[in-house]
Scaffold this motif. Sequence first.
Motif, PDB file in Angstrom:
ATOM      1  N   PHE A  58       0.829  -1.219   0.124  1.00 59.67           N
ATOM      2  CA  PHE A  58       0.044  -0.173  -0.012  1.00 59.67           C
ATOM      3  C   PHE A  58       0.741   1.290  -0.179  1.00 59.67           C
ATOM      4  O   PHE A  58       0.243   2.333  -0.135  1.00 59.67           O
ATOM      5  CB  PHE A  58      -0.929   0.121   1.037  1.00 59.67           C
ATOM      6  CG  PHE A  58      -0.622   0.549   2.476  1.00 59.67           C
ATOM      7  CD1 PHE A  58      -0.888   1.917   2.919  1.00 59.67           C
ATOM      8  CD2 PHE A  58       0.572  -0.006   3.185  1.00 59.67           C
ATOM      9  CE1 PHE A  58      -0.160   2.279   4.108  1.00 59.67           C
ATOM     10  CE2 PHE A  58       0.954   0.212   4.236  1.00 59.67           C
ATOM     11  CZ  PHE A  58       0.555   1.703   4.828  1.00 59.67           C
ATOM     12  N   SER A  59       2.018   1.117   0.193  1.00 53.50           N
ATOM     13  CA  SER A  59       3.095   2.249   0.172  1.00 53.50           C
ATOM     14  C   SER A  59       4.428   1.660   0.084  1.00 53.50           C
ATOM     15  O   SER A  59       4.697   0.670  -0.271  1.00 53.50           O
ATOM     16  CB  SER A  59       2.913   3.081   1.457  1.00 53.50           C
ATOM     17  OG  SER A  59       3.514   2.515   2.626  1.00 53.50           O
ATOM     18  N   VAL A  60       5.552   2.551   0.106  1.00 50.95           N
ATOM     19  CA  VAL A  60       6.659   2.433  -0.014  1.00 50.95           C
ATOM     20  C   VAL A  60       7.379   1.760   1.331  1.00 50.95           C
ATOM     21  O   VAL A  60       8.434   1.564   1.572  1.00 50.95           O
ATOM     22  CB  VAL A  60       7.765   3.296  -0.627  1.00 50.95           C
ATOM     23  CG1 VAL A  60       7.645   3.553  -2.140  1.00 50.95           C
ATOM     24  CG2 VAL A  60       7.781   4.691   0.148  1.00 50.95           C
TER      25      VAL A  60
ATOM     26  N   PRO B 177       5.832   6.694   7.894  1.00 49.35           N
ATOM     27  CA  PRO B 177       4.399   6.917   8.130  1.00 49.35           C
ATOM     28  C   PRO B 177       3.606   5.592   7.962  1.00 49.35           C
ATOM     29  O   PRO B 177       2.592   5.411   8.709  1.00 49.35           O
ATOM     30  CB  PRO B 177       4.240   8.025   7.147  1.00 49.35           C
ATOM     31  CG  PRO B 177       5.579   8.640   6.954  1.00 49.35           C
ATOM     32  CD  PRO B 177       6.338   7.630   7.181  1.00 49.35           C
ATOM     33  N   GLY B 178       3.759   4.969   6.845  1.00 48.00           N
ATOM     34  CA  GLY B 178       3.282   3.605   6.632  1.00 48.00           C
ATOM     35  C   GLY B 178       3.380   2.666   7.853  1.00 48.00           C
ATOM     36  O   GLY B 178       2.163   2.066   8.175  1.00 48.00           O
ATOM     37  N   VAL B 179       4.411   2.648   8.382  1.00 42.36           N
ATOM     38  CA  VAL B 179       4.505   1.633   9.365  1.00 42.36           C
ATOM     39  C   VAL B 179       3.777   2.078  10.649  1.00 42.36           C
ATOM     40  O   VAL B 179       2.836   1.073  11.341  1.00 42.36           O
ATOM     41  CB  VAL B 179       6.269   1.466   9.898  1.00 42.36           C
ATOM     42  CG1 VAL B 179       6.148   0.604  11.036  1.00 42.36           C
ATOM     43  CG2 VAL B 179       7.064   0.908   8.801  1.00 42.36           C
ATOM     44  N   ALA B 180       3.667   3.269  10.855  1.00 45.84           N
ATOM     45  CA  ALA B 180       2.848   3.804  11.989  1.00 45.84           C
ATOM     46  C   ALA B 180       1.266   3.612  11.909  1.00 45.84           C
ATOM     47  O   ALA B 180       0.785   3.368  12.602  1.00 45.84           O
ATOM     48  CB  ALA B 180       3.248   5.445  12.237  1.00 45.84           C
TER      49      ALA B 180
ATOM     50  N   GLU C  41       8.443  -4.572   3.960  1.00 45.36           N
ATOM     51  CA  GLU C  41       8.784  -3.518   3.188  1.00 45.36           C
ATOM     52  C   GLU C  41       9.657  -2.639   3.839  1.00 45.36           C
ATOM     53  O   GLU C  41      10.664  -2.056   2.988  1.00 45.36           O
ATOM     54  CB  GLU C  41       7.429  -2.904   2.845  1.00 45.36           C
ATOM     55  CG  GLU C  41       7.857  -1.609   2.076  1.00 45.36           C
ATOM     56  CD  GLU C  41       8.166  -1.817   0.554  1.00 45.36           C
ATOM     57  OE1 GLU C  41       8.264  -0.822  -0.236  1.00 45.36           O
ATOM     58  OE2 GLU C  41       8.154  -2.988   0.300  1.00 45.36           O
ATOM     59  N   TYR C  42       9.486  -2.451   5.209  1.00 46.62           N
ATOM     60  CA  TYR C  42      10.488  -1.327   5.905  1.00 46.62           C
ATOM     61  C   TYR C  42      11.980  -2.045   5.952  1.00 46.62           C
ATOM     62  O   TYR C  42      13.001  -1.441   5.446  1.00 46.62           O
ATOM     63  CB  TYR C  42      10.032  -1.086   7.184  1.00 46.62           C
ATOM     64  CG  TYR C  42      10.802   0.031   7.911  1.00 46.62           C
ATOM     65  CD1 TYR C  42      10.239   1.142   7.931  1.00 46.62           C
ATOM     66  CD2 TYR C  42      11.902  -0.474   8.712  1.00 46.62           C
ATOM     67  CE1 TYR C  42      11.081   2.234   8.315  1.00 46.62           C
ATOM     68  CE2 TYR C  42      12.903   0.466   9.365  1.00 46.62           C
ATOM     69  CZ  TYR C  42      12.166   1.734   9.286  1.00 46.62           C
ATOM     70  OH  TYR C  42      12.826   2.870   9.808  1.00 46.62           O
ATOM     71  N   VAL C  43      12.153  -3.093   6.204  1.00 47.04           N
ATOM     72  CA  VAL C  43      13.289  -3.751   6.233  1.00 47.04           C
ATOM     73  C   VAL C  43      14.036  -3.794   4.977  1.00 47.04           C
ATOM     74  O   VAL C  43      15.265  -3.557   4.741  1.00 47.04           O
ATOM     75  CB  VAL C  43      13.333  -5.315   7.157  1.00 47.04           C
ATOM     76  CG1 VAL C  43      14.618  -5.880   6.827  1.00 47.04           C
ATOM     77  CG2 VAL C  43      13.009  -5.003   8.344  1.00 47.04           C
TER      78      VAL C  43
END
Length: 455
Positions: free
Chosen positions: A158-160, A164-167, A186-188
């Motif tokens: 849904f995002s990169v 903000p996406g993780v939150a 995705e974050y890692v």
Amino acid sequence: MEYENTIAAAGGPADGTLKRAVSGKDIAIIACCVAVVSIAAEYAGNMTFSVGITKVTLFPFLWALLACILVSVAMKRMDGTGLDYIRTQTLASDFVQIGILLFIAKLGFIVGANLQKVIDAGPVLLLQEGGNFLGTIVLAMPVALLLGIKREAIGATFSVGREPGVALIAERYGLNSPEGRGVLAEYVTGSVIGAAFMAFFASMIAHAGWFTPTALGMAAGIGSGSMTAAAVGAISVQYPEAKDTIAALAAASNLLTTVVGTYILVVFSLPVSNWLYKHLEPLLGRFHRAIIVQHDKTVQDAMGGMHAQAQLPAWAVALTVVITALIALAGNQVTAKGPISANWLGMAALVVCIAVGLAISALARRLRVPSIIWVSLVGVLISVPASPLAAIVNPAVDRIGLLPLVTPVLAYAGLSLAKDLPILRALGWRIIVVSLLANAGAFLAGAMIAQAFGG
């Protein structure tokens, strides 16, 4: 001294903000390693080679990333306790977010100096922002489902997958949910190899000649400082005559993504991802693969709470900025070939810009505006033609290259890798492919929209 989280009851700040005690030994290890690797990488320089019908340019920050990954793995293997290395590597991952502020400050100066170009491109910049979010879903979601990934696909596409996406996913679903595991994947992935991938991908697309330099510049601002830096560097090598325009548009695009991105995620990206999953999963989701993305408790304790809202003390942040600035200044000397005395003022201006931006962020904490926004805006205000400082500061900052600012940051990222190897093994190749496709989709969709509307 080991990391430890403290709160108000244990002598921390009254607002309950978590603070992380920092070891000077760990900082020294990181600084020495990153300095040696970064300067050596700058001496190694760029490497361009053909890939099919196009070409790819690899940059010094990629060599720094790879070298520090090897150092990171060696640290883990040489650690007899099995835990001591985690403290240093967790600190290195913290340094990534601090070190990238130099690049953000530099972008702010570029935007200010080229403000009229940004204003002229304003409508197209706003339109292409939709591509940054729609592209991740359209390209990556179907692939994720075809590979058998279930609701993890929502979090991963849904995002990169930046902060903000993780939150947002953490608030809506929790990080232990399938959606939480997906966004964490995705974050890692983005943190470890996202910048290197974007450098490779943007270089390939730029060499192909499908898009104008301005469209590529706008597309580079996908909401991640390190990925934006990597993409800008790759595109600028292909179009050196337009490097300032590319950097200015990328900075403005990245600023828009950061400022309005959270709201777009809430009202558009996450609902669309859920809707697509509901309708596509019965058609494409034929397999099931459980993806467990979580450190065990021992490792979490050693990290001091990897995903807690822990903050480094102010002195550690300041020291990190100075260390990174000195490393980048040395790297800049390798590429610029000028007297170091001529570049001190430019680097000092970037450090002062960061200090002012962080101070404003602390004073305006209730506004919940990310510190990178304040740092960028300070750079813009100092460098606009109407500023009394512009005539003195802008030529000095112009002597500081973009890529030398990124090299130590990617070195920090590489040095932090080994602690996340268990997570990467658990994720498997499928979720990594999906994460990289999400990043590629954001870039491609942004470039296509910008090109279509005259970028």
